[in-house]
Design a protein around this motif. Structure first.
Motif, short mmCIF file in Angstrom:
data_model
loop_
_atom_site.label_atom_id
_atom_site.label_comp_id
_atom_site.label_asym_id
_atom_site.label_seq_id
_atom_site.Cartn_x
_atom_site.Cartn_y
_atom_site.Cartn_z
N HIS A 245 -0.12 3.87 -18.98
CA HIS A 245 -0.30 5.29 -18.61
C HIS A 245 -1.32 5.43 -17.48
O HIS A 245 -2.20 6.28 -17.50
N ASP A 247 -0.97 6.46 -14.36
CA ASP A 247 -0.94 7.69 -13.54
C ASP A 247 -1.83 8.78 -14.11
O ASP A 247 -2.42 9.57 -13.36
N SER A 248 -1.92 8.84 -15.42
CA SER A 248 -2.72 9.89 -16.06
C SER A 248 -4.20 9.55 -16.10
O SER A 248 -5.02 10.39 -16.48
N SER A 308 3.37 -3.38 -9.12
CA SER A 308 2.63 -2.26 -9.71
C SER A 308 1.13 -2.47 -9.68
O SER A 308 0.36 -1.51 -9.51
N ALA A 312 -1.42 0.11 -7.88
CA ALA A 312 -2.51 0.71 -8.65
C ALA A 312 -3.86 0.36 -8.01
O ALA A 312 -4.75 1.23 -7.92
N ARG A 315 -4.59 2.57 -5.09
CA ARG A 315 -4.95 3.94 -5.46
C ARG A 315 -6.40 4.02 -5.95
O ARG A 315 -7.12 4.98 -5.66
#
Length: 526
Positions: A245, A247-248, A308, A312, A315
């Motif tokens: 999770h 993104d959250s 991924s 990540a 970001r």
């Protein structure tokens, strides 16, 4: 010891900073009648240690539950759990850490062994690696784990030959099934555990620690501890990035960083995000380029599939936060380097100091990439020895040839990589001198093997001390604050009974800490 490694005769502290060293310190002190002189008595003063990768809250909480870490057999663990349960009849759960995973064949522990000690309450014990849990039958029932429960994402539930659940849970996807139903410790207990961790570290000369796995509730605990004035050493928080999770989580990372920054405590920062690229070799979940010798898990476990991890990492890097990646196997190290390279290409140049922790195996083709990308290998020198963990669990999984390419600290340092050292406490001893003793000899405490295991990777004592002081300060973006004895630096100091540069490696763990200073104040004395 001065910042250049040279030995000087005096150091002057004014307030919380170093004001002068050597002859200048003596001259300045003579001009002030109120100067307090501390005679080292033939001892040795150096910068205090930092720990580049550890889990201090977990370490402190180990002292709350049954004392299973010293146990040298399954029978001893079971007896200790029984003793603790009898002494604490009102505790709903018996929770402890961290048992030696090499005490049962294949690291597989049976729930029925714990049932003998506590048949009527749930028991959950973390293994030394904190990637594995051993539970009793009641805990399995509370977690809803049955023979029909499938292996969760990022986890494994081993079974007996008859198909029933064994009682060992591997990796956090499986471990989380139990931790989700374990009642949390109350806040006072957790804050006290940070005090226990501080006591532990100060007695070993450590004044800065990278907490390398922080959940949102842990951030709250650290903030409350800081508000209460309960933090007595410096902590940097690495918030855990979960691929399930992610993104959250991003907004939460930035918000936690903001909250800690606004508090303005000199003992607390939250500048880092922690990624797991793989698991551990001993569970055959470390990600390898070539298969495991047993083939049970083939190439191991990649926590982040495809690109991924790179996405990540970019970001997180865009938020201005430091990347800190757990990578054990050579495939995981390559994936971590690729992710950092992608973050650099995506976001442009800046002072980012990304960290790859552990680096147990690294392929020859990837060695130069650490220096080229400015990646800090934060390594655990204590692990570079032929102990039971290595001989019983690690080598059978890797094979001798591949096992002899583990923990290439000197090779990486010689390549220009900015080496930092850490302990991974409570996974292993948090005493830097314990780790340095192995790093500068590659021999067990018993002196095996003669000449050292993979002796080409032996670190020089000056390099090891620097990597555990100035090297960790560089990782912490704090090289102008602590980690060196120079004018203007914080007086974070370590007073040892002897100069470790002139002590045989096997004697280093016996060198007594006579004083640890934090910001000029004596924070520990025996």
């Amino acid at each position: 010891m001065g910042s250049s490694g040279a030995t000087v005769g005096a150091l002057l502290v004014e307030g919380d900073v170093i004001a002068a060293v050597g002859d200048a310190a003596l001259a300045s002190a003579a001009e002030h009648a109120d100067t307090v002189e501390v005679d080292l008595g033939g001892g040795f003063l150096m910068p205090s240690f930092g720990d580049g990768h550890a889990h201090p809250l977990l370490g402190g909480l180990e002292f709350v539950g049954p004392a299973v870490r010293p146990c040298s057999s399954v029978e001893e663990i079971v007896a200790e759990v029984r003793k603790y349960a009898e002494a604490n009849p009102d505790e709903e759960w018996i929770v402890g850490a961290s048992y030696d995973g090499s005490l049962a064949e294949g690291g597989l522990f049976d729930a029925r062994w714990l049932d003998e000690a506590v048949p009527d309450r749930p028991v959950a014990l973390r293994a030394w690696d904190y990637h594995t849990m051993w539970v009793n039958s009641v805990a399995l029932e509370r977690a809803g784990i049955t023979a029909d429960t499938p292996d969760p994402v990022l986890g494994e539930i081993p079974h007996r030959a008859d198909g029933s659940v064994l009682g060992t849970l591997r990796e956090w996807g499986a471990v989380d099934l139990v931790t989700a139903v374990v009642p949390p410790r109350d806040e006072d207990t957790r804050i006290a555990a940070l005090g226990t961790a501080a006591d532990y570290y100060l007695a070993r000369g450590v004044t800065w620690v990278q907490d390398a796995w922080v959940e949102p509730g842990d951030v709250d605990t650290y903030l409350e501890a800081a508000r209460r004035g309960a933090l007595r050493i410096r902590f940097n928080l690495a918030q855990y990035a979960d691929p399930r999770h992610f993104d959250s989580q991003l907004d939460g990372f930035a918000e936690a960083h903001r909250r800690v920054d606004e508090l303005g405590s000199p003992f607390l920062t939250a500048n880092t995000v922690k990624f797991f690229a793989d698991g551990v070799v001993e569970n055959e979940t470390g990600a390898l380029l070539a298969p495991y010798c047993s083939g049970l898990h083939e190439h191991g476990m990649r926590v982040w599939e495809g690109d991924s991890l790179a996405q990540a990492a970019a970001r997180v890097d865009a938020l201005g936060l430091q990347i800190h990646i757990h990578a054990i196997g050579d495939a995981a190290v390559r994936q971590a380097l690729d992710a950092i390279e992608h973050a650099i290409e995506s976001n442009g140049p800046r002072d980012r100091r990304p960290v790859i922790a552990h680096v147990q195996l690294v392929d020859d083709a990837d060695l130069a990439r650490f220096a080229n990308l400015g990646v800090i290998p934060c390594m655990q020198p204590l692990w570079a020895q032929m102990d039971a963990l290595m001989t019983v669990l690690t080598i059978p999984r890797l094979g001798v040839e591949r096992a002899d390419r583990q923990y290439r600290m000197r090779t990486l340092a010689d390549s220009g990589a900015p080496l930092a050292l850490g302990s991974d406490w409570p996974v292993s001893s948090g005493a830097p001198l314990d780790g340095i003793a192995i790093g500068v000899s590659r021999r067990t405490p018993e002196g095996e093997p003669e000449g050292g295991w993979t002796p080409e990777e032996i670190l020089g004592i000056e390099r090891a001390l620097t990597a555990y002081t100035a090297g960790v300060a560089e990782q912490a973006f704090a090289e102008r604050t602590w980690g060196r004895l120079e004018v203007g630096a914080s007086a974070d100091l370590l007073w040892l009974e002897r100069d470790p540069r002139h002590v045989p490696p096997h004697e280093l763990p016996t060198v007594r800490v006579l004083g640890t200073y934090v910001r000029g104040e004596l924070a520990y004395s025996p």
